[in-house]
Design a protein around this motif. Structure first.
Motif, PDB file in Angstrom:
ATOM      1  N   PHE A 168       0.823  -1.205   0.000  1.00 30.03           N
ATOM      2  CA  PHE A 168       0.000   0.000   0.000  1.00 30.03           C
ATOM      3  C   PHE A 168       0.862   1.262   0.000  1.00 30.03           C
ATOM      4  N   ARG A 169       2.054   1.186   0.600  1.00 29.85           N
ATOM      5  CA  ARG A 169       2.983   2.309   0.499  1.00 29.85           C
ATOM      6  C   ARG A 169       3.350   2.547  -0.965  1.00 29.85           C
ATOM      7  N   THR A 170       3.627   1.466  -1.681  1.00 31.81           N
ATOM      8  CA  THR A 170       4.006   1.581  -3.087  1.00 31.81           C
ATOM      9  C   THR A 170       2.863   2.123  -3.919  1.00 31.81           C
ATOM     10  N   LEU A 171       1.652   1.672  -3.627  1.00 29.71           N
ATOM     11  CA  LEU A 171       0.492   2.194  -4.353  1.00 29.71           C
ATOM     12  C   LEU A 171       0.347   3.693  -4.121  1.00 29.71           C
ATOM     13  N   GLU A 214      -6.711  12.684  -4.700  1.00 32.86           N
ATOM     14  CA  GLU A 214      -6.945  11.786  -5.827  1.00 32.86           C
ATOM     15  C   GLU A 214      -6.309  10.420  -5.580  1.00 32.86           C
ATOM     16  N   ALA A 215      -5.082  10.418  -5.050  1.00 31.79           N
ATOM     17  CA  ALA A 215      -4.403   9.151  -4.781  1.00 31.79           C
ATOM     18  C   ALA A 215      -5.186   8.304  -3.780  1.00 31.79           C
ATOM     19  N   LEU A 216      -5.826   8.958  -2.821  1.00 33.00           N
ATOM     20  CA  LEU A 216      -6.575   8.224  -1.809  1.00 33.00           C
ATOM     21  C   LEU A 216      -7.824   7.565  -2.387  1.00 33.00           C
ATOM     22  N   GLY A 217      -8.314   8.072  -3.495  1.00 23.86           N
ATOM     23  CA  GLY A 217      -9.425   7.400  -4.162  1.00 23.86           C
ATOM     24  C   GLY A 217      -9.015   6.016  -4.643  1.00 23.86           C
ATOM     25  N   VAL A 218      -7.820   5.918  -5.207  1.00 25.33           N
ATOM     26  CA  VAL A 218      -7.296   4.621  -5.646  1.00 25.33           C
ATOM     27  C   VAL A 218      -6.998   3.748  -4.425  1.00 25.33           C
ATOM     28  N   TYR A 219      -6.442   4.345  -3.388  1.00 24.41           N
ATOM     29  CA  TYR A 219      -6.127   3.626  -2.146  1.00 24.41           C
ATOM     30  C   TYR A 219      -7.405   3.023  -1.547  1.00 24.41           C
ATOM     31  N   ARG A 220      -8.467   3.811  -1.545  1.00 25.75           N
ATOM     32  CA  ARG A 220      -9.758   3.342  -1.034  1.00 25.75           C
ATOM     33  C   ARG A 220     -10.254   2.135  -1.821  1.00 25.75           C
ATOM     34  N   GLU A 221     -10.086   2.198  -3.140  1.00 30.32           N
ATOM     35  CA  GLU A 221     -10.511   1.089  -3.985  1.00 30.32           C
ATOM     36  C   GLU A 221      -9.732  -0.184  -3.647  1.00 30.32           C
ATOM     37  N   ALA A 222      -8.429  -0.050  -3.434  1.00 31.49           N
ATOM     38  CA  ALA A 222      -7.614  -1.213  -3.085  1.00 31.49           C
ATOM     39  C   ALA A 222      -8.031  -1.799  -1.734  1.00 31.49           C
ATOM     40  N   LEU A 223      -8.289  -0.926  -0.771  1.00 34.09           N
ATOM     41  CA  LEU A 223      -8.744  -1.422   0.527  1.00 34.09           C
ATOM     42  C   LEU A 223     -10.073  -2.155   0.404  1.00 34.09           C
ATOM     43  N   ASP A 224     -10.978  -1.624  -0.389  1.00 36.69           N
ATOM     44  CA  ASP A 224     -12.275  -2.266  -0.565  1.00 36.69           C
ATOM     45  C   ASP A 224     -12.125  -3.643  -1.203  1.00 36.69           C
ATOM     46  N   ARG A 225     -11.142  -3.776  -2.106  1.00 36.79           N
ATOM     47  CA  ARG A 225     -10.880  -5.068  -2.730  1.00 36.79           C
ATOM     48  C   ARG A 225     -10.163  -6.024  -1.788  1.00 36.79           C
ATOM     49  N   ALA A 236      -3.963  -5.778  -6.067  1.00 32.63           N
ATOM     50  CA  ALA A 236      -3.938  -6.453  -7.367  1.00 32.63           C
ATOM     51  C   ALA A 236      -4.762  -5.675  -8.390  1.00 32.63           C
ATOM     52  N   GLY A 237      -4.162  -5.476  -9.567  1.00 32.61           N
ATOM     53  CA  GLY A 237      -4.836  -4.758 -10.639  1.00 32.61           C
ATOM     54  C   GLY A 237      -4.689  -3.256 -10.556  1.00 32.61           C
ATOM     55  N   LEU A 238      -4.201  -2.757  -9.423  1.00 35.09           N
ATOM     56  CA  LEU A 238      -4.002  -1.319  -9.245  1.00 35.09           C
ATOM     57  C   LEU A 238      -2.521  -0.960  -9.132  1.00 35.09           C
TER      58      LEU A 238
END
Length: 456
Positions: A374-377, A412-423, A427-429
């Motif tokens: 998640f740090r890398t993301l 904006e970056a946290l929007g992607v982070y939120r998506e990864a947490l929800d998944r 993976a895929g991000l």
């Protein structure tokens, strides 16, 4: 070369090609492990062309807001004119001579006027030189060999410290055995080390980005060193000129026997210093009847450009306004990141932490534990939006406008982070392998493929 806004995504194609070439000619592709490509998302490690203020431009023409500022070495901003002009003026008169220069005297007097409790100073070029010189001096003064080093990330490239890390290949077992560790803010662990070993010196950072000294801790360290006859060494490589112009010892009011300085004292130019009490420092000089210590003897330690840069930094710090500017920027950034994380429902997972002038960011995975993936993301999404940094360490050149742009990128970056947490994973991000600790035993998990025709 234009600045990125939050609707643009940076491209790093040319930087990636240059990084491939760097990997062929320089082990690890960088001259500092913390600068390595394995510290950044794959194919997103910018190769820098120039910098100004708090921004850098890379080989692809991306204008990036930089944090970390040269591994915390730059506090006034890249290309800060008074420093650059002082360096150019000094260089025009020659840089390296067969005898000491007037500049060496002036720089030493400037330094000693700033550092409480220091009677003498010797200049060098990097932090490892001066921390190791301090250790050698302590060993000579006490007749002992064991070093008690705090469990902090880094003190030196030399055997006495690197032997205690996972990256200890090439270090003799005997050298490793001569250093014991103790825990920060834990006087009992230091007392135990001093009771069990004949300790020459205790070395620590008085504070770090992540930890302030507990009430009484530093005074307790001082008292334990005095009780056991150990030399107390403060590593001020990071804290000097970032906590205050007097260093951490000036903030917390505890004076070490020796202190080691570097990084911000030259605003990015190469200069470091060992300072301390006369009775210790003279063991490396000509006013002693004891066996002399080969303390520091460097061709380039007193060269003109580094010392001229230092003197210009001292002038810029006459009133500690640069520290106030860094802290103001850090508070604005930490507050903006906290608001963005709260709005995204991510306060448990992403935060800015530490002293305002030396912030780090914390990234946690679905289980609430710190996560390299998640740090890398987060790094990946911030870089894509024009923000470069393994930390949120500011400089006096970070304006409100740059901080606000950083917070917008963070949102904006946290929007992607939120998506990864929800998944439940990245993976895929996340494009490529996660970053890895700079000091680790093996090249995996970021090993580079062998060069064709040249197996490893």
């Amino acid at each position: 070369m234009t600045a990125l806004d939050c609707t643009s995504r940076a491209d790093f194609t040319r930087s990636a090609a240059l990084q491939d070439r760097l990997a062929d000619v320089t082990p690890g592709g960088a001259h500092t492990y913390a600068r390595g490509e394995d510290q950044y998302p794959e194919s997103m490690a910018p190769v820098i062309v120039r910098g100004l203020g708090a921004q850098v431009w890379d080989a692809d023409g991306n204008a990036l807001i930089e944090y970390g500022m040269g591994l915390r070495a730059v506090t006034l901003g890249h290309g800060y004119r008074p420093v650059v002009e002082a360096v150019c003026a000094a260089a025009s008169g020659g840089t390296c001579f067969t005898r000491p220069t007037r500049l060496e005297l002036d720089a030493a007097e400037d330094f000693l006027a700033l550092v409480p409790g220091a009677d003498m100073v010797k200049f060098a070029k990097n932090g490892s030189d001066v921390t190791t010189a301090a250790v050698r001096l302590a060993r000579a003064a006490t007749g002992r060999e064991t070093i008690a080093a705090c469990d902090q990330p880094f003190f030196s490239v030399d055997d006495w410290f690197i032997g205690t890390t996972p990256m200890s290949a090439g270090i003799p077992d005997a050298a490793r055995a001569q250093t014991v560790r103790f825990r920060y803010n834990d006087l009992a662990s230091l007392a135990s080390a001093l009771d069990q070993h004949d300790v020459a010196c205790v070395i620590l950072e008085a504070a770090t980005a992540a930890a302030e000294p507990a009430p009484g801790f530093l005074a307790g360290v001082r008292a334990l060193c005095d009780e056991h006859g150990a030399v107390l060494i403060f590593d001020e490589i990071i804290t000097g000129f970032r906590w205050s112009r007097h260093g951490a010892q000036g903030v917390y009011g505890v004076t070490p026997d020796l202190s080691c300085w570097g990084k911000a004292m030259g605003n990015g130019f190469a200069v470091s210093a060992l300072a301390g009490k006369r009775g210790l420092m003279e063991l490396g000089g000509l006013r002693t009847d004891r066996d002399r210590v080969f303390l520091l003897s460097t061709t380039h330690g007193p060269e003109a450009t580094g010392l001229a840069a230092f003197r210009a930094v001292v002038r810029a710090y006459q009133d500690d306004l640069p520290v106030a500017a860094m802290e103001r920027a850090g508070l604005r950034l930490a507050g903006g990141v906290a608001d963005a994380a709260a709005d995204a429902g991510l306060s448990r997972y992403v935060s800015a932490a530490g002293r305002p002038s030396c912030l780090v960011f914390v990234t946690r995975g679905p289980d609430g534990a710190p996560s390299q993936e998640f740090r890398t993301l987060f790094l990946q999404e911030m870089l894509a939006r024009g923000v470069l940094g393994q930390s949120f360490v500011t400089s006096a050149a970070h304006t409100d406008e740059l901080i606000d742009r950083t917070v917008d990128a963070c949102r904006e970056a946290l929007g992607v982070y939120r998506e990864a947490l929800d998944r439940g994973d990245t993976a895929g991000l996340l494009r490529g392998r996660p970053v890895a600790p700079a000091l680790r035993r093996a090249a995996d998990p970021r090993r580079r493929p062998d060069r064709p025709g040249h197996p490893g």
